[in-house]
Every structure is written in structure tokens, then in C-alpha cells.
Design a protein around this motif. Structure first.
Motif, mmCIF file in Angstrom:
data_model
loop_
_atom_site.group_PDB
_atom_site.id
_atom_site.type_symbol
_atom_site.label_atom_id
_atom_site.label_comp_id
_atom_site.label_asym_id
_atom_site.label_seq_id
_atom_site.Cartn_x
_atom_site.Cartn_y
_atom_site.Cartn_z
ATOM 1 N N SER A 1 0.856 -1.185 0.000
ATOM 2 C CA SER A 1 0.000 0.000 0.000
ATOM 3 C C SER A 1 0.889 1.230 0.000
ATOM 4 N N LEU A 2 0.757 2.084 -1.024
ATOM 5 C CA LEU A 2 1.574 3.287 -1.118
ATOM 6 C C LEU A 2 0.944 4.403 -0.294
ATOM 7 N N LEU A 3 1.785 5.132 0.445
ATOM 8 C CA LEU A 3 1.310 6.217 1.303
ATOM 9 C C LEU A 3 1.516 7.583 0.675
ATOM 10 N N GLU A 4 2.696 7.797 0.108
ATOM 11 C CA GLU A 4 2.999 9.094 -0.497
ATOM 12 C C GLU A 4 4.268 9.004 -1.328
ATOM 13 N N LYS A 5 4.425 9.947 -2.247
ATOM 14 C CA LYS A 5 5.665 10.075 -2.996
ATOM 15 C C LYS A 5 6.658 10.845 -2.135
ATOM 16 N N ILE A 6 7.873 10.323 -1.984
ATOM 17 C CA ILE A 6 8.858 10.992 -1.126
ATOM 18 C C ILE A 6 10.112 11.436 -1.872
ATOM 19 N N GLY A 7 10.214 11.117 -3.164
ATOM 20 C CA GLY A 7 11.390 11.560 -3.903
ATOM 21 C C GLY A 7 11.357 11.108 -5.335
ATOM 22 N N SER A 8 12.230 11.689 -6.134
ATOM 23 C CA SER A 8 12.329 11.284 -7.540
ATOM 24 C C SER A 8 13.723 11.585 -8.048
ATOM 25 N N GLY A 9 14.149 10.819 -9.053
ATOM 26 C CA GLY A 9 15.455 11.026 -9.670
ATOM 27 C C GLY A 9 15.325 11.068 -11.169
ATOM 28 N N SER A 10 16.438 10.845 -11.852
ATOM 29 C CA SER A 10 16.430 10.957 -13.309
ATOM 30 C C SER A 10 15.590 9.872 -13.965
ATOM 31 N N TYR A 11 15.503 8.690 -13.331
ATOM 32 C CA TYR A 11 14.680 7.643 -13.935
ATOM 33 C C TYR A 11 13.904 6.842 -12.890
ATOM 34 N N ALA A 12 13.734 7.373 -11.693
ATOM 35 C CA ALA A 12 13.040 6.626 -10.648
ATOM 36 C C ALA A 12 12.176 7.552 -9.804
ATOM 37 N N ILE A 13 11.100 7.017 -9.272
ATOM 38 C CA ILE A 13 10.253 7.703 -8.292
ATOM 39 C C ILE A 13 10.245 6.831 -7.029
ATOM 40 N N VAL A 14 10.347 7.477 -5.878
ATOM 41 C CA VAL A 14 10.407 6.744 -4.620
ATOM 42 C C VAL A 14 9.141 7.027 -3.814
ATOM 43 N N TYR A 15 8.521 5.955 -3.307
ATOM 44 C CA TYR A 15 7.293 6.069 -2.530
ATOM 45 C C TYR A 15 7.503 5.510 -1.122
ATOM 46 N N LYS A 16 6.799 6.121 -0.180
ATOM 47 C CA LYS A 16 6.682 5.549 1.155
ATOM 48 C C LYS A 16 5.523 4.565 1.117
ATOM 49 N N ALA A 17 5.736 3.373 1.687
ATOM 50 C CA ALA A 17 4.705 2.337 1.572
ATOM 51 C C ALA A 17 4.799 1.381 2.757
ATOM 52 N N PHE A 18 3.811 0.480 2.846
ATOM 53 C CA PHE A 18 3.921 -0.618 3.799
ATOM 54 C C PHE A 18 3.355 -1.876 3.155
ATOM 55 N N ARG A 19 3.881 -2.994 3.605
ATOM 56 C CA ARG A 19 3.445 -4.274 3.036
ATOM 57 C C ARG A 19 2.082 -4.658 3.597
ATOM 58 N N LYS A 20 1.200 -5.115 2.757
ATOM 59 C CA LYS A 20 -0.128 -5.526 3.181
ATOM 60 C C LYS A 20 -0.043 -6.810 4.004
ATOM 61 N N GLY A 21 -0.766 -6.812 5.133
ATOM 62 C CA GLY A 21 -0.722 -7.982 5.988
ATOM 63 C C GLY A 21 0.584 -8.036 6.767
ATOM 64 N N GLY A 22 0.710 -8.996 7.631
ATOM 65 C CA GLY A 22 1.946 -9.152 8.387
ATOM 66 C C GLY A 22 2.199 -7.996 9.329
ATOM 67 N N SER A 23 3.480 -7.593 9.438
ATOM 68 C CA SER A 23 3.886 -6.572 10.414
ATOM 69 C C SER A 23 3.586 -5.153 9.965
ATOM 70 N N LYS A 24 3.298 -4.972 8.675
ATOM 71 C CA LYS A 24 3.028 -3.649 8.108
ATOM 72 C C LYS A 24 4.184 -2.676 8.325
ATOM 73 N N ASP A 25 5.401 -3.183 8.259
ATOM 74 C CA ASP A 25 6.567 -2.312 8.396
ATOM 75 C C ASP A 25 6.611 -1.316 7.247
ATOM 76 N N VAL A 26 6.964 -0.073 7.575
ATOM 77 C CA VAL A 26 7.071 0.964 6.554
ATOM 78 C C VAL A 26 8.361 0.766 5.758
ATOM 79 N N VAL A 27 8.276 0.917 4.439
ATOM 80 C CA VAL A 27 9.431 0.762 3.549
ATOM 81 C C VAL A 27 9.438 1.908 2.539
ATOM 82 N N ALA A 28 10.516 1.993 1.784
ATOM 83 C CA ALA A 28 10.591 2.903 0.639
ATOM 84 C C ALA A 28 10.685 2.051 -0.615
ATOM 85 N N ILE A 29 9.872 2.378 -1.611
ATOM 86 C CA ILE A 29 9.876 1.606 -2.859
ATOM 87 C C ILE A 29 10.333 2.503 -4.000
ATOM 88 N N LYS A 30 11.416 2.079 -4.628
ATOM 89 C CA LYS A 30 11.969 2.789 -5.781
ATOM 90 C C LYS A 30 11.372 2.168 -7.044
#
Length: 485
Positions: A10-39
Motif C-alpha cells: 500500500s503506497l502512502l505518499e511520494k517521497i522523492g524522484s530522480g532521473s529515472y526513478a520515483i520513490v514512494y513511502k509504503a507498507f506491506r499488506k498484511g503481516g507486520s506492516k513495516d514501513v518501507v521505501a519503494i523505488k
């Protein structure tokens, strides 16, 4: 703008971008729901070189597991995108931190550089060169303590110290001159970038800040000397490090070994698990020597252990463990101070220990026999001083060292350390030129003694006002947290 859909997250918000990538704050559905960054990278927009960079980054992050390197947790792809799931760093990046603070105090700069150096030492052990070190790629974690982590390995390469020729890599403002000018370089390009980052931390802007790439390129091509701001004060050790890093000619730039061993960083005493074990081993040796009435060596070992214990104390986040460690350190400080007085004044002393708790009981003068003795070190000094009169500069240097010992015995540690350094700066070159003989043997012993006493003085200086320094550290930590919120 709606956020894209990524399977299992589940994506929460956009937190950054580069020349060919966008980075989102997210958490995995189910389980511990630890927050991660997805490039997230759109495959349709990627060039061949960009794909190669992504493959390199993933392959490197698989093996790069370190406290000060952003961890890759997973990677996958679908018909359109490539995704890299990363550890989420809740403090943003160093660039934003500098902008909010404008410029960083030297002690905070040292903390970040020490953590960066630990990461780089790990990378060098794998022959990896980052190639794109800049504040935007240095991420911060706020809890449980403010921690710097190196991220974005898209330009990283397996690169030893031999020279290579590649296409231009990295960000121009932090790029070593040899890349821009010659397109030939070795792993020392990372050291130039560290120097620029250090400059920006201390003074709030990069030394070659420019309004255009052309202006920047002209400054670098002209090899304009990098000058420190006239109204800024930094310590001699800090100045030496930054000027040694920012040498345009890579052959004149400091080496990685010199960087990792530099006094300003003091990586040797960094707050690591290994160094905790070293501190415990040293203090155990000190206690044993103390039992054997070897006051002088016990004193030096207590002091050496404190060089490791103090950073561990300031870095500890658990209140209960911190208080226990503080109490232990206070005992070691008291005993070191007592032993310093005993041997510095030429006394022998019967010390006592609490065998069950392994914590020192500081004896009073009435607790044992106090007898004045003639120190062997004093005999060495007197004979050396007599033999030194024929050599210009040696008697004066010896007198400065003798004054340092007196200041040390009086508890004036800052002055004592300055005097020890001054004496050694004169005596070490003289020792190198001294012919084999009795005087050389005596001079060598005296230099070794004052080097050891200088190190012990550093330890005592760092503990002079332990409670005050701890309060300042807590205040600085609180300030850092407030700035990041």
C-alpha cells in the motif's frame, strides 16, 4: 494525483524522484506492516546504461549489509516497472538537514562523517566505489538515534585503486576534478566527494556552488583553490582533514587508509560492538595491573578503555543501560585520576578493589602505605636532558614535554595535551635523524612515553566534565530531533 498500484504493498505518499526513478513511502499488506521505501522505475523510459545501473545496484545491495548502508529488502518487476524495496529512512536526507540547520556544528559534522567513513571502509573492503556521494544520497534515520546511511548505488562500481576510464558518472557539484577533466580516475574520487560534503556540512554550501554547469566546469578546469570562509572557525584537526580531502590532484589527495585513520574522525574509538568488547578487555587488564600495584600501566589502560567507553556512552539510547554504563565509567575515571596522582607524584600505593563487583574502590592516603620513590622515567629524562645540550632544539622540546607532565599531574588536560603535541612535533624528527647510540635509545623511550601519556591525556580531557558533556549531547540530540520533525 493518485498513487500507482503495486501488488502486495500500500503506497502512502511520494517521497522523492530522480532521473529515472520515483520513490514512494509504503507498507506491506498484511503481516507486520513495516514501513518501507519503494523505488519504482518505468522500463519504457530506461536507456541501456540506466538498465545496467539498476542491475549493478541490485547486485551490490544484495551483498551490502551494514549499519550505515540503506538495506535492500526485496526487488521485483511487472510488465511495466522495476521495483526495489528499501529500508525506510524517516529523517529525510542530509541535504534537507543542512538546509534546515544552515550549517552544522563541528561535533555533529564529525558524527555524520564518522558514520559515512564506517560505510566507506566497508565498501573498500569489497573494492566498491560509490561514485555518486552527495548529501541527497545520504539518508537519515531518527530513531532510536540519529543515524546516517549511504543510499543510491546506481553509479557504484567494483573499482580498486588502479586507474580506469569510464563515461562521466555522478553529480557535477560533488564530482572529482579528474572525472570532469580527464575521464580517468580511481577509487579516490569518493574521497573528493566526502570533502565537498564535509565543506557543505560545516559552511552551508558547496565550495564550487555555481548558477550553471558551465560556470562550475570553468571553476574546476581552472583548478581554483578551495578556500575556507574567513569568518568560520574550525579546529586544526578538522581543517587538516578537509584540506587533505580537497586536493585537485588525486596523487596529492589523502589515501583511504589516511582518511580512516585521521584524528578528526577517530574511527578507532567509534561506538561499535567490537569496540565495546575492546573496552571491556582493556579495563579488565587495567584492574589486574591495579591489583599487582603496577599503577602506571594500569593508569594508561584505564584511560585507553575510556577512549572507547565515552563514545559508547554518548551513543547509547536505552536509559537503563546508559545509566549502568555511566556509573561504571565514573568508577574508572576516578581510579585513573587517583593512579595519575600516585605515579605522577612518585608515590607507591596499596590499592583496593571490590572483587565481587569488579568496581574500583578509590583509596585514600590512609588506606595504604604511601612512599615516595624515584621514577625510572625521571632518570631517563635527566640523562637525556644532559646529553641533549649539544643539539639545537632538543633541550627546549624536552622542557616542553616536562611541562606537559606537570600540567597533566595538575589536571590541566587541555594545556597538557597541547604541550605533549608541541614536544613530540619537535622530538620525532630529531629521533629520525639520531644516530644509533645511548642518546637515541633514551630519546626513543621518552618519545614513546609521551605519546602514551598524550593519548591518556586525550581520554581524561574527554571525561573532564562528563555530566556536562552528556547534557550537551542530550541537548544536541534533542535539537536534531526537533529540526527533523
Amino acid at each position: 494525483m493518485s498513487l500507482p498500484t503495486i501488488k502486495d504493498y500500500s503506497l502512502l505518499e511520494k517521497i522523492g524522484s530522480g532521473s529515472y526513478a520515483i520513490v514512494y513511502k509504503a507498507f506491506r499488506k498484511g503481516g507486520s506492516k513495516d514501513v518501507v521505501a519503494i523505488k519504482s522505475m518505468d522500463k519504457s523510459t530506461l536507456s541501456t546504461s540506466a538498465i545496467e545501473n539498476i542491475i549493478t545496484e541490485i547486485s551490490l545491495l544484495k551483498i551490502l549489509k551494514h549499519d550505515h548502508i540503506v538495506e535492500m529488502k526485496d526487488f521485483f518487476w511487472d510488465d511495466r516497472y522495476i521495483y526495489i524495496v528499501m529500508e525506510y529512512c524517516d529523517g529525510g536526507d542530509l541535504s534537507s538537514f543542512i538546509r534546515k540547520k544552515h550549517r552544522l556544528p563541528e561535533n555533529i559534522c564529525r558524527k555524520f562523517l564518522q558514520q559515512l567513513a564506517l560505510a566507506l571502509r566497508f565498501l573498500r573492503s569489497h573494492n566498491i566505489c560509490h561514485m555518486d556521494l552527495k548529501p541527497q544520497n545520504l539518508l537519515l534515520v531518527k530513531k532510536p538515534k540519529l543515524t546516517l546511511k549511504v543510499g543510491d548505488f546506481g553509479f557504484a562500481q567494483y573499482l580498486a585503486n588502479s586507474e580506469h576510464r569510464f563515461n562521466m558518472r555522478g553529480s557535477p557539484l560533488y564530482m572529482a576534478p579528474e572525472i570532469l577533466l580527464d575521464h580517468k580516475y580511481d577509487a579516490r574520487v569518493d574521497l573528493w566527494s566526502v570533502g565537498i560534503i564535509m565543506y557543505e556540512c560545516l559552511f552551508g554550501k558547496a565550495p564550487y556552488s555555481s548558477s550553471s554547469f558551465q560556470e562550475l566546469a570553468e571553476k574546476i578546469k581552472d583548478r581554483r583553490p578551495i578556500e575556507l570562509p574567513k569568518n568560520a572557525y574550525i579546529t586544526a584537526e578538522c581543517k587538516d582533514l578537509i584540506t587533505s580531502l580537497l586536493k585537485h590532484n588525486p596523487t596529492e589527495r589523502m589515501t583511504f587508509d589516511e582518511f580512516f585513520g585521521h584524528e578528526f574522525l577517530d574511527l578507532r574509538h567509534a561506538p561499535t560492538t567490537d569496540n565495546y568488547d575492546k573496552a571491556v578487555a582493556l579495563v579488565q587488564q587495567a584492574v589486574q595491573l591495579d591489583k599487582e600495584k603496577n599503577q602506571k600501566e594500569a593508569f594508561h589502560l584505564y584511560c585507553e578503555s575510556l577512549r572507547y567507553f565515552i563514545p559508547l556512552l554518548t551513543n547509547e539510547t536505552d536509559p537503563q543501560r546508559k545509566e549502568i554504563l555511566r556509573l561504571r565509567i565514573n568508577d574508572y575515571i576516578k581510579r585513573a585520576e587517583e593512579l595519575k596522582r600516585v605515579y605522577a607524584e612518585g608515590y607507591t600505593d596499596i590499592a583496593t578493589l571490590d572483587e565481587n563487583r569488579s568496581i574500583l574502590k578509590v583509596p585514600s592516603e590512609s588506606s595504604g602505605v604511601m612512599q615516595k620513590t624515584e621514577s625510572q622515567d625521571n632518570e631517563i629524562y635527566r640523562e637525556l636532558y644532559t646529553l641533549s645540550k649539544s643539539t639545537t632544539g632538543m633541550p627546549g622540546a624536552l622542557e616542553i614535554g616536562e611541562a606537559a607532565e606537570q600540567y597533566l599531574s595538575e589536571g590541566k588536560y587541555a594545556i597538557a595535551l597541547e604541550k605533549f603535541k608541541s614536544a613530540l612535533e619537535m622530538l620525532v624528527p630529531l629521533l629520525a635523524k639520531e644516530p644509533v647510540g645511548r642518546r637515541r635509545d633514551l630519546l626513543h623511550k621518552q618519545v614513546q612515553l609521551w605519546m602514551k601519556e598524550g593519548e591518556s591525556t586525550k581520554a581524561l580531557l574527554s571525561t573532564k566534565n562528563l555530566e556536562e558533556s552528556t547534557r550537551q549531547s542530550n541537548y544536541s540530540h534533542l535539537s536534531e530531533q526537533c529540526v527533523l520533525q
